[in-house]
Every structure is written in structure tokens, then in C-alpha cells.
Scaffold this motif. Sequence first.
Motif, PDB file in Angstrom:
ATOM      1  N   VAL A 294      -0.785  16.345  -5.506  1.00  0.00           N
ATOM      2  CA  VAL A 294       0.522  15.879  -5.060  1.00  0.00           C
ATOM      3  C   VAL A 294       0.448  14.386  -4.777  1.00  0.00           C
ATOM      4  O   VAL A 294      -0.478  13.915  -4.108  1.00  0.00           O
ATOM      5  CB  VAL A 294       0.969  16.625  -3.785  1.00  0.00           C
ATOM      6  CG1 VAL A 294       2.337  16.129  -3.334  1.00  0.00           C
ATOM      7  CG2 VAL A 294       0.975  18.117  -4.003  1.00  0.00           C
ATOM      8  N   PHE A 295       1.442  13.644  -5.293  1.00  0.00           N
ATOM      9  CA  PHE A 295       1.551  12.223  -4.994  1.00  0.00           C
ATOM     10  C   PHE A 295       2.712  12.021  -4.037  1.00  0.00           C
ATOM     11  O   PHE A 295       3.827  12.467  -4.295  1.00  0.00           O
ATOM     12  CB  PHE A 295       1.754  11.424  -6.275  1.00  0.00           C
ATOM     13  CG  PHE A 295       2.199   9.998  -6.036  1.00  0.00           C
ATOM     14  CD1 PHE A 295       1.618   9.222  -5.052  1.00  0.00           C
ATOM     15  CD2 PHE A 295       3.202   9.429  -6.817  1.00  0.00           C
ATOM     16  CE1 PHE A 295       2.028   7.915  -4.821  1.00  0.00           C
ATOM     17  CE2 PHE A 295       3.615   8.125  -6.603  1.00  0.00           C
ATOM     18  CZ  PHE A 295       3.025   7.375  -5.599  1.00  0.00           C
ATOM     19  N   GLU A 296       2.466  11.359  -2.900  1.00  0.00           N
ATOM     20  CA  GLU A 296       3.492  11.114  -1.903  1.00  0.00           C
ATOM     21  C   GLU A 296       3.813   9.618  -1.854  1.00  0.00           C
ATOM     22  O   GLU A 296       3.174   8.847  -1.126  1.00  0.00           O
ATOM     23  CB  GLU A 296       3.006  11.576  -0.516  1.00  0.00           C
ATOM     24  CG  GLU A 296       2.747  13.068  -0.432  1.00  0.00           C
ATOM     25  CD  GLU A 296       2.260  13.493   0.951  1.00  0.00           C
ATOM     26  OE1 GLU A 296       2.413  14.678   1.271  1.00  0.00           O
ATOM     27  OE2 GLU A 296       1.730  12.641   1.693  1.00  0.00           O
ATOM     28  N   PRO A 297       4.801   9.165  -2.641  1.00  0.00           N
ATOM     29  CA  PRO A 297       5.152   7.735  -2.606  1.00  0.00           C
ATOM     30  C   PRO A 297       5.815   7.371  -1.285  1.00  0.00           C
ATOM     31  O   PRO A 297       6.569   8.148  -0.711  1.00  0.00           O
ATOM     32  CB  PRO A 297       6.121   7.588  -3.780  1.00  0.00           C
ATOM     33  CG  PRO A 297       6.703   8.957  -3.964  1.00  0.00           C
ATOM     34  CD  PRO A 297       5.633   9.932  -3.574  1.00  0.00           C
ATOM     35  N   CYS A 298       5.518   6.171  -0.790  1.00  0.00           N
ATOM     36  CA  CYS A 298       6.109   5.691   0.458  1.00  0.00           C
ATOM     37  C   CYS A 298       7.410   4.943   0.191  1.00  0.00           C
ATOM     38  O   CYS A 298       8.378   5.093   0.924  1.00  0.00           O
ATOM     39  CB  CYS A 298       5.110   4.790   1.177  1.00  0.00           C
ATOM     40  SG  CYS A 298       5.735   4.023   2.691  1.00  0.00           S
ATOM     41  N   LEU A 299       7.400   4.115  -0.864  1.00  0.00           N
ATOM     42  CA  LEU A 299       8.578   3.317  -1.222  1.00  0.00           C
ATOM     43  C   LEU A 299       8.928   3.568  -2.680  1.00  0.00           C
ATOM     44  O   LEU A 299       8.041   3.827  -3.507  1.00  0.00           O
ATOM     45  CB  LEU A 299       8.289   1.826  -1.013  1.00  0.00           C
ATOM     46  CG  LEU A 299       7.961   1.365   0.419  1.00  0.00           C
ATOM     47  CD1 LEU A 299       7.585  -0.109   0.408  1.00  0.00           C
ATOM     48  CD2 LEU A 299       9.132   1.614   1.347  1.00  0.00           C
ATOM     49  N   PRO A 300      10.207   3.497  -3.046  1.00  0.00           N
ATOM     50  CA  PRO A 300      10.580   3.672  -4.461  1.00  0.00           C
ATOM     51  C   PRO A 300      10.024   2.553  -5.347  1.00  0.00           C
ATOM     52  O   PRO A 300       9.706   2.767  -6.504  1.00  0.00           O
ATOM     53  CB  PRO A 300      12.110   3.652  -4.427  1.00  0.00           C
ATOM     54  CG  PRO A 300      12.458   2.962  -3.143  1.00  0.00           C
ATOM     55  CD  PRO A 300      11.381   3.306  -2.182  1.00  0.00           C
ATOM     56  N   VAL A 301       9.904   1.343  -4.791  1.00  0.00           N
ATOM     57  CA  VAL A 301       9.319   0.206  -5.494  1.00  0.00           C
ATOM     58  C   VAL A 301       8.339  -0.470  -4.539  1.00  0.00           C
ATOM     59  O   VAL A 301       8.695  -0.793  -3.403  1.00  0.00           O
ATOM     60  CB  VAL A 301      10.398  -0.807  -5.931  1.00  0.00           C
ATOM     61  CG1 VAL A 301       9.742  -1.998  -6.626  1.00  0.00           C
ATOM     62  CG2 VAL A 301      11.414  -0.150  -6.858  1.00  0.00           C
ATOM     63  N   CYS A 302       7.102  -0.647  -4.981  1.00  0.00           N
ATOM     64  CA  CYS A 302       6.094  -1.251  -4.095  1.00  0.00           C
ATOM     65  C   CYS A 302       5.084  -2.020  -4.934  1.00  0.00           C
ATOM     66  O   CYS A 302       4.225  -1.429  -5.594  1.00  0.00           O
ATOM     67  CB  CYS A 302       5.389  -0.182  -3.273  1.00  0.00           C
ATOM     68  SG  CYS A 302       4.188  -0.855  -2.098  1.00  0.00           S
ATOM     69  N   PHE A 303       5.214  -3.339  -4.923  1.00  0.00           N
ATOM     70  CA  PHE A 303       4.262  -4.210  -5.613  1.00  0.00           C
ATOM     71  C   PHE A 303       3.441  -4.974  -4.574  1.00  0.00           C
ATOM     72  O   PHE A 303       3.967  -5.405  -3.547  1.00  0.00           O
ATOM     73  CB  PHE A 303       4.994  -5.211  -6.512  1.00  0.00           C
ATOM     74  CG  PHE A 303       5.693  -4.568  -7.675  1.00  0.00           C
ATOM     75  CD1 PHE A 303       4.978  -4.119  -8.765  1.00  0.00           C
ATOM     76  CD2 PHE A 303       7.074  -4.420  -7.670  1.00  0.00           C
ATOM     77  CE1 PHE A 303       5.620  -3.531  -9.827  1.00  0.00           C
ATOM     78  CE2 PHE A 303       7.730  -3.829  -8.727  1.00  0.00           C
ATOM     79  CZ  PHE A 303       7.011  -3.380  -9.818  1.00  0.00           C
ATOM     80  N   ILE A 304       2.152  -5.139  -4.852  1.00  0.00           N
ATOM     81  CA  ILE A 304       1.272  -5.935  -3.991  1.00  0.00           C
ATOM     82  C   ILE A 304       0.414  -6.830  -4.870  1.00  0.00           C
ATOM     83  O   ILE A 304       0.227  -6.557  -6.057  1.00  0.00           O
ATOM     84  CB  ILE A 304       0.365  -5.054  -3.103  1.00  0.00           C
ATOM     85  CG1 ILE A 304      -0.530  -4.154  -3.972  1.00  0.00           C
ATOM     86  CG2 ILE A 304       1.199  -4.223  -2.137  1.00  0.00           C
ATOM     87  CD1 ILE A 304      -1.529  -3.335  -3.181  1.00  0.00           C
ATOM     88  N   HIS A 305      -0.096  -7.901  -4.281  1.00  0.00           N
ATOM     89  CA  HIS A 305      -1.001  -8.801  -5.000  1.00  0.00           C
ATOM     90  C   HIS A 305      -2.429  -8.435  -4.622  1.00  0.00           C
ATOM     91  O   HIS A 305      -2.869  -8.683  -3.498  1.00  0.00           O
ATOM     92  CB  HIS A 305      -0.722 -10.262  -4.638  1.00  0.00           C
ATOM     93  CG  HIS A 305      -1.453 -11.240  -5.507  1.00  0.00           C
ATOM     94  ND1 HIS A 305      -1.073 -11.489  -6.805  1.00  0.00           N
ATOM     95  CD2 HIS A 305      -2.548 -12.007  -5.276  1.00  0.00           C
ATOM     96  CE1 HIS A 305      -1.887 -12.377  -7.334  1.00  0.00           C
ATOM     97  NE2 HIS A 305      -2.806 -12.703  -6.427  1.00  0.00           N
ATOM     98  N   THR A 306      -3.139  -7.802  -5.550  1.00  0.00           N
ATOM     99  CA  THR A 306      -4.488  -7.324  -5.249  1.00  0.00           C
ATOM    100  C   THR A 306      -5.277  -7.180  -6.544  1.00  0.00           C
ATOM    101  O   THR A 306      -4.808  -7.575  -7.618  1.00  0.00           O
ATOM    102  CB  THR A 306      -4.426  -5.978  -4.492  1.00  0.00           C
ATOM    103  OG1 THR A 306      -5.733  -5.635  -4.031  1.00  0.00           O
ATOM    104  CG2 THR A 306      -3.897  -4.870  -5.377  1.00  0.00           C
ATOM    105  N   GLU A 307      -6.468  -6.597  -6.452  1.00  0.00           N
ATOM    106  CA  GLU A 307      -7.311  -6.345  -7.623  1.00  0.00           C
ATOM    107  C   GLU A 307      -7.023  -4.925  -8.099  1.00  0.00           C
ATOM    108  O   GLU A 307      -7.565  -3.947  -7.580  1.00  0.00           O
ATOM    109  CB  GLU A 307      -8.789  -6.490  -7.247  1.00  0.00           C
ATOM    110  CG  GLU A 307      -9.670  -7.121  -8.303  1.00  0.00           C
ATOM    111  CD  GLU A 307      -9.825  -6.324  -9.594  1.00  0.00           C
ATOM    112  OE1 GLU A 307      -9.242  -5.245  -9.735  1.00  0.00           O
ATOM    113  OE2 GLU A 307     -10.546  -6.805 -10.474  1.00  0.00           O
ATOM    114  N   LYS A 308      -6.130  -4.823  -9.088  1.00  0.00           N
ATOM    115  CA  LYS A 308      -5.627  -3.515  -9.523  1.00  0.00           C
ATOM    116  C   LYS A 308      -6.743  -2.570  -9.942  1.00  0.00           C
ATOM    117  O   LYS A 308      -6.791  -1.406  -9.513  1.00  0.00           O
ATOM    118  CB  LYS A 308      -4.654  -3.717 -10.689  1.00  0.00           C
ATOM    119  CG  LYS A 308      -4.161  -2.415 -11.308  1.00  0.00           C
ATOM    120  CD  LYS A 308      -3.250  -2.683 -12.484  1.00  0.00           C
ATOM    121  CE  LYS A 308      -2.807  -1.371 -13.147  1.00  0.00           C
ATOM    122  NZ  LYS A 308      -1.942  -1.619 -14.321  1.00  0.00           N
TER     123      LYS A 308
END
Length: 559
Positions: A294-308
Motif C-alpha cells: 500500500v502506498f499512502e501519499p501525503c500530498l497530491p503533488v510533492c516535489f523536493i530537491h534531493t538525490e533521487k
Amino acid sequence: MLPSILLAVVALFFMIKWWLETKKTKSLNKEVLAQKNELGLNKDFSDAILRNIDAYIVLANRNFLVEKTNYYSLNSEKDDCVLHRVGELLRCKNALDSGACGTHENCKSCPVRASIERCFREKNSFSRLEAPMRLYLSDDTDNYVDCVVSVSGAYMVQNRDEKVLLTVRDITRLKKVQEELEAARRVAEVAGEQKTAFLANMSHEIRTPLNAIVGFAGLLSNASESERNSYVEIIKGNTNMLLQLVNDILDMSKIEAGTLEFIYSDTDVNQIMRELEGIFRLRLEEADSPVRIVFEPCLPVCFIHTEKNRVSQVLSNFLSNAFKYTKEGSITLGYKVREDDIYFYVQDTGAGIPAGKVDKVFERFMKLDAKKQGTGLGLSISRTIIKKLGGEIGVFSEYGKGSTFWFTLPVKPFDFLPLQQRTEDVSETVEFNETEYDAGAVRRTILIAEDMDDNYLLYKIYLEKHYDLIRATNGEEAVSKYLECNPDIILMDIGMPVVDGYQATDAIRQLSSDIPIVAVTAFAYDEDRRKVMSRGFNGYLSKPLNKDELLKMLHKMGI
């Protein structure tokens, strides 16, 4: 006549006596002068020693009063001509705080004081007593330092008075060096033990999948069709495990060398989660497992600047462990946006971790079950990655009920990406189906620069049904075959003899900027990808070569 002679004899006697006494006096004076000069030289010599020796020399009586010392000359201070006790002279914090040496509560347990008292009592000497001391550096009571001193004491009697000659040397720096050397020795011993354990573990972990690969590969030729399919699946599974092992070992070597690379980019958190959810859902279905993911998303759109890639690697490690140890129930993948960070977690209803092993799961080669596949390196690598990203990592577990592995990233989400980045992400997810080839389409020509025969044979098996293939065994030959055959695309190995792939590509680019050139190389790190894409290549594929990825790349290049 006789009296005159007697008088002359007496006078002569006294003259001789005077002469002898005068001579003796001169000799004595000369001897005294010589001894005086010698004493002066000895005093100069002893004073020079006291001034230049790298230690305090202290002559103390039974009351610990210092009668002679080089303390003032060594510290360039003026002698106040006052007799101080040993602790007061050396600025012992206990002595000065209590007002007098020997009156502080701690003086009862002072090893230096005890040794001096024993020296007087037993009329004996002691040497190289190492003791901690806290000394004031000045009259400022806030300005003190902790140090270690080496003290030697010699008992002596001067003019019927008992004295102890003390030598006090600051060995703080020496002790620190010794401690550092001892720590380095322990580290070296641990490193040696870890190296031995590493070799033993790697020998076992490498031979285990190799045994299955070699064994079942040898059975393929005489196997029935159903057996052959089963054997191929076993070989594929063990090949993937061996590849993961190699990747883990390479990551560990980069961690040890301090060269583990991190490439930051704007990353779609939900995309990472959905991709991992899909991959592990497929693995559960293939294993015919009743476990749900099961995947539980927190936000409908969530981008971060990190090491993918590294974030995905850590989450994949968590999911792999949950997959191994969960036989029923569910595996939940999710994240939470908090005030100062983002909290990622993988929760399972599996076996859980015994209380005594929870704190050890992130150590190298730690495996909760020796029968389970894996190197025991994944969580250790994950810890290093998260620390490098500035976050924290941990686990909550209840034995028999399940575990929650988590990590945080100190980043804030945002809800947009540059248009170019969105386009690139979409293009890389284009699906390709080999059955889409048009049987009547014109066959395209592919120049394959590959020096290994077995690798070229694999290309032939993958591609000869739909493409015309031309082979070059080194970079120089690749340039010649390009001029001769005018191919539609070039698949270029990097590490080739005579002329490598970079040099060959440089030469071809001087002839044409339009021909698509795709690097296919065993240099598989992100820094290698960056180097490839900066040297005139249009695409990049890493070895071991995956057929689906190869066909997708050709499709992406319009071939």
C-alpha cells in the motif's frame, strides 16, 4: 761565640718555618681558589641545566616548602623570594582554591602528595609517577587547564635536613599522541577483522548465486521445455542477486574512499513511491504472496530537491527487507511532511526484530536470518546515504508483530518543476513492445563497437531479427566502419583496445553531428553517465545490458 751560633741557628729555624708556612699557605690558597672556581663552574652548570631542562626541578622539605626551583626561570617570572608549597608553586587548582597546599579535600587522594610523603617516610625514591592535575594558567580563576604530569622524586639529606628533589614534566601532549596511536591501532585491528569478515562473507555470498547460475546453466542443454523455463527463471533470479551484491560492494568501496557520488535534482516524491510500489507489487504477485503493498501519499503533488536515485535506493532496501520477512498482512509505503523535514517510512506486519538486535540492524553484514538472501550491507549503506543527505534514519520494531523503517530529509516540498525536466521524465518512461515492429518496415543498420565476442553474440540474439548488424572490435575499426557502411546508429563500448569509445566518438563527431551514438558501458555510476553525455553521446546504457532497455533506447532514437 756559642750564644751567637745558637742565635743564628734559631733564626735560621724560624726563617725556614716561615718559608714553609708561607709556601703551604700559597698552596692552600691556590687549592681554595681552584675549588672555588670548580664550585662556580658546577653552579653555572647546574643553573644552566635548571634553565634549559624541559621539566620543573623542585627541592622541597618535609613541610612541602620549595627551597630551590627552576620554575621561575622556565616561565620567565620574577622570583618573589617567598617559600611556597609544591602545589601552590605549580598553581594546583585544589591548592589555590583551598588557600594552602594539602588542605583541600582532594589532597587526601592526590597521588603526587602521597608519593612525596612515602618518600620521606621510607627514605626512598620514586620515578615516573603519572598523575592528572588541574592547573591555573594565571591569576584568573576561570583560566585553568587539565593536564597529565610525570613526577619523579629523589630522597636526600642536606645539612642534616631531609629533602626531596622532584622532577615534574608535562606529558599531556605525549599521552594524547599515545592515545591517538592506541586508537589507530584498535581501528587497524578492527579494520583487519572487518576485512577478514568481509572476504569470508563475500566469498559465501558470491558463490551462493554463482552455484545456482553455473549449476542450472549446465542443465539447460538436456532439460525439457518446462524444466528449461524453470531453470531460466532461477538463473535470472540469482543473476539479479549477484548484480545487487556487486553494486553493494562498489557502494561500500566508494563509501570507504569518500567518493560516493550525489547528484541533486528536483524530484517527484509521489513518482518515486508509485514506481517502487509497482515494482514490489509485481514481485509479490510473481511470488504468489498474499501480502498487500500500500502506498499512502501525503500530498497530491510533492516535489523536493534531493538525490533521487539514492532516496529510491534506501526505500528499495527497506521494501526488500519487508518483502523477505513478511509472510502475511501488508507492507505500507508512505511519507509525511512535517515542520522541519519530510518523514519517509516502510511499515510491515512481518516477523519483527528481536529486542537485542534492533540497535545492530544498520551494522555491516548484519543479517537477522542467515538463511535469507542478501549481503547484510543494504541498511549500512542506507545509513551512510541518509547521513550524507543530512537526515536521520532508524527503526521501530516489535518482535513477532512487524517493523517500521524510517528516515528523514531536511527539505521543504514545492509544487512545480521546470517544463524541460517534466518532458525528460516523461520521455524516459515511454513503454516499448517488441511486437510493435512492422514486418514490412525497412531494416535499419546498427554499428556495434564491442571487443568481447560473448557480448556481441548477446547483441545478435537481441537485435538481428529486426536490424542489420555491423561489428567493430575496437574504436579505430568503428571509425572505419562508420565511413564505409553509413549506419543509422552506433552502439559504442567505452573500454576498447587500440582506440577507446571516447576517442572514437570524438573522431566520428568531426565527420557528423547527426549520427546517434549510444554509449553501452560497464562504467555504471551517475558520474560516468555525466561524463558520457558531455562527450558527444546521445544516450547511455549500462552493462549488464537489459534487452527491454536496449529496445527502448533504439525506439527513443527513432531506430
